[in-house]
Enzyme design. Structure first.
Site, PDB file in Angstrom:
ATOM      1  N   ASN A 139       0.806  -1.217   0.000  1.00 17.99           N
ATOM      2  CA  ASN A 139       0.000   0.000   0.000  1.00 17.99           C
ATOM      3  C   ASN A 139       0.846   1.278   0.000  1.00 17.99           C
ATOM      4  O   ASN A 139       0.406   2.303  -0.506  1.00 17.99           O
ATOM      5  CB  ASN A 139      -1.049   0.007   1.111  1.00 17.99           C
ATOM      6  CG  ASN A 139      -0.556  -0.649   2.376  1.00 17.99           C
ATOM      7  OD1 ASN A 139       0.646  -0.675   2.623  1.00 17.99           O
ATOM      8  ND2 ASN A 139      -1.459  -1.185   3.179  1.00 17.99           N
ATOM      9  N   ILE A 192       3.119 -10.003   1.767  1.00 16.77           N
ATOM     10  CA  ILE A 192       2.842 -11.207   2.554  1.00 16.77           C
ATOM     11  C   ILE A 192       1.797 -10.918   3.632  1.00 16.77           C
ATOM     12  O   ILE A 192       1.194 -11.827   4.167  1.00 16.77           O
ATOM     13  CB  ILE A 192       4.115 -11.795   3.208  1.00 16.77           C
ATOM     14  CG1 ILE A 192       4.730 -10.846   4.242  1.00 16.77           C
ATOM     15  CG2 ILE A 192       5.141 -12.187   2.160  1.00 16.77           C
ATOM     16  CD1 ILE A 192       5.752 -11.528   5.148  1.00 16.77           C
ATOM     17  N   ASP A 193       1.586  -9.623   3.947  1.00 16.47           N
ATOM     18  CA  ASP A 193       0.650  -9.271   5.023  1.00 16.47           C
ATOM     19  C   ASP A 193      -0.812  -9.392   4.600  1.00 16.47           C
ATOM     20  O   ASP A 193      -1.702  -9.412   5.442  1.00 16.47           O
ATOM     21  CB  ASP A 193       0.907  -7.833   5.493  1.00 16.47           C
ATOM     22  CG  ASP A 193       2.237  -7.692   6.196  1.00 16.47           C
ATOM     23  OD1 ASP A 193       2.750  -8.716   6.699  1.00 16.47           O
ATOM     24  OD2 ASP A 193       2.774  -6.574   6.234  1.00 16.47           O
TER      25      ASP A 193
END
Lengths: 406, 406
Positions: free
Chosen positions: B108, B137-138
């Site tokens: 983001n 990966i989050d």
């Protein structure tokens, strides 16, 4: 002749392939006519004194194959290291169940338990066949080319450092990875097999076979960082100073004094964190990260060497064959034969019992912070097929247009 | 029409499949007749202001395929988060090289950089197409079913907990595994997919979406330990108290006071070690181990979801197609379509830019320490084919012979 009544147990830290050896014994026993029963003891020798047995004769072959491919001790394990009295209790239980074959899958502690048991059984004229089946990720059993469990753990460490090196290359800094192995550096040394290109990490490897000097370490890191613009370091948890005192407790002691004893120091992350703090504060490098591979390296599901799998299966099968055909106690040893194949031998228990192998000098580079080609040749075939391989973009630089000094 | 001059860069933490997206853009561009050149910037936006470009037109298709299968950012990455001035510098370099398409693979923050850039380009009437290619990966991008990179990291976490659970079952105690994800608990929640049997761990899962109360945690652990004789715990690094203060710094503060500021607290191992110390001292449990998965979970080489690979490739390919066919700026988003298939959409940059998705309530169990079936159904297809599967010996207990009370 009395029928063979077999007991199998698993001791010490689990490995990715320890159940291959269990299946190896159980399935091989199914082809021997005079085998009366095959039991498994839960949680190693602890399960024997507790009479906590499973009847492995009621296991399906299918399920044994599935369990063989499952990491960690399916029978459960124990850290108990029996003394003579404990061994006498074991023998009483074995006598009650008329067990006359005991296969113990474990490391050098487990082989020592078998040595004590065999002597005690002989004294009591109790006909007990004691066979040790080797297993340890530390690879520290003497008179073995290597031990089942080590190749898969080594593969994990090599794959982990291959990835950590790529990560560190994309976001440069210092990375410290702490690997298991208190006395033997084999597993830490396996990090070298994660390298591919000349500038790949680990750039420095610290083994328990060499004395660790903090000032030298910091100078090494500084030099590597200047050369590569980054530095990946593999450290054995067992690194120690000239007196043999572990570095973890040396660094920790300072902290303990500062902290009036309130800080936990034996935690898995402590050594990595303390080394990172030294690098940050003494070398003034901003991005310093430490990982402790911890239990992942011995129990991660889905990282296994197929060579390790087949050899772990074979040491179980050979253990039973030796018991049947040689009629003596002993420990199954792996001998390398060709590049690459192995043979198995039955050695006397006291050859390996309680002894610890460390890395031979010819496997460690003169610098003390790397391995030799001899080590690479030694380990490469053990890692098995399908090792992941990393590739780079080839550099085709674009000429700059703007005034560079601007 | 002016030819398309394309620049690609990678930003933020690397993933196992981020180079699939890079290859997706580059290889798709080779089929578009009006593409003039394809450059890659080294180390993200940092490489743009430094004019550090590679000519990806000189890369072979073969090598691009090999690089696509290599984890971590092949172009290098950066943590730089450009402000307006930095973005103005970027635009000057892009103008100098007549770049009119910029594809930024990132999370983001990267999409926010593109948002600023696109506004600035518009102001300057500089025809720059800005396309964000998702990666993290989050799994914390809004308006996406999931993000490339998350499935492979989730697979690592699930496999790690599957193995850690087996290890813990063989040598019972408490095991704490700390997983990445400061605000979103998706990756920590993936630990639940490592379970198979009803008594498998993780028995407790702590997510940043729920307030962490130490006393409640200790009571939970005590209860699970009493029930299972052991306890496996998954903890997000981002757990925090009701005020939002991270537990790592809360526990650490105590230590800092004791240590007069001399102890490193931001190290990767700190939270696991501190929670273990709480369990040991407050619950009087002897065998307590903590692992911090650290960089392994995002960079381990050889643990990748094939679903993740193909989707990461497709978001790259779709990014180029959207740029060619839709002629507007945006971010490529993954939409689930059926069980299991996906479609891709081009959303406006400000839909995702700078926003953070966290786990939706329906994915978290009412207990707050587990996931729901909805989460399992959500994650399962993303993990890809060939997930390792663990099996147990079936219990066929042997009757005890000796006097049990003896």
């Amino acid at each position: 002749m009395q029928s063979r009544r077999i007991l199998i147990a698993q001791g010490g830290g689990p490995t990715a392939v320890i159940n291959q050896s269990l299946a190896g014994v159980v399935l091989a026993a199914r082809g021997i006519p005079d085998v009366g029963l095959v039991y498994g003891a839960r949680n190693g020798v602890r399960g024997i004194v507790n009479e906590d047995f499973l009847d492995l004769g009621q296991e399906t072959g299918s399920n044994l194959e599935l369990v063989a491919n499952t990491p960690s001790s399916a029978l459960g394990s124990t850290r108990d290291k029996p003394d003579l009295k404990y061994c006498q209790e074991i023998i009483q239980v074995l006598q009650a169940h008329q067990i006359n074959h005991f296969f113990y899958i474990g490391g050098n502690d487990s082989s020592d338990t078998l040595r004590i048991l065999s002597l005690e059984a002989e004294k009591l004229v109790f006909p007990l066949r004691c066979i040790h089946i080797p297993k340890t990720i530390d690879n520290d059993l003497v008179s073995n080319d290597h031990t089942p469990g080590f190749p898969s753990a080594a593969r994990f460490v090599a794959q982990a450092f291959a990835g950590a090196n790529l990560d560190n290359a994309s976001l440069p800094g210092v990375y410290v990875g702490v690997v298991m192995g208190r006395h033997a550096g084999f597993l830490t040394a396996a990090s070298a097999l994660g390298r591919k290109f000349p500038d790949d990490g680990p750039h420095l490897i610290y083994l328990p076979e060499r004395v660790f000097v903090l000032e030298k370490f910091l100078a090494d890191v500084k030099q590597a960082y200047q050369r590569f613009g980054r530095c990946v370091i593999a450290v054995s948890e067992g690194i120690h100073d000239a007196s043999g005192t572990p570095i973890a407790s040396l660094l920790a002691k300072t902290v303990e004094r500062d902290a009036h004893g309130n800080v936990q120091l034996s935690g898995n992350g402590a050594l990595a964190d303390l080394l990172c703090e030294e690098i940050k504060s003494k070398l003034n490098i901003k991005r310093v990260r430490g990982d402790t591979f911890g239990y992942l390296q011995r129990s991660f599901m889905g990282c296994v060497s197929d060579v390790d799998q087949r050899e772990a299966r074979e040491v179980g099968e050979k253990a039973l064959q030796f018991a049947v055909h040689e009629g003596r106690n002993g420990t199954v040893a792996i001998k390398r034969n060709g590049a690459y194949s192995v043979d198995y031998e039955l050695l006397d228990l006291d050859v390996v019992a309680g002894k610890t192998r460390v890395m031979e000098d010819e496997l460690i580079a003169a610098s003390g912070t790397d391995v030799t080609d001899a080590f690479r040749l030694y380990l490469q075939p053990l890692l098995g097929s399908g090792m992941p391989d990393g590739f780079r973009l080839r550099a085709h630089p674009v000429a700059k247009i703007r005034n560079i000094s601007g």
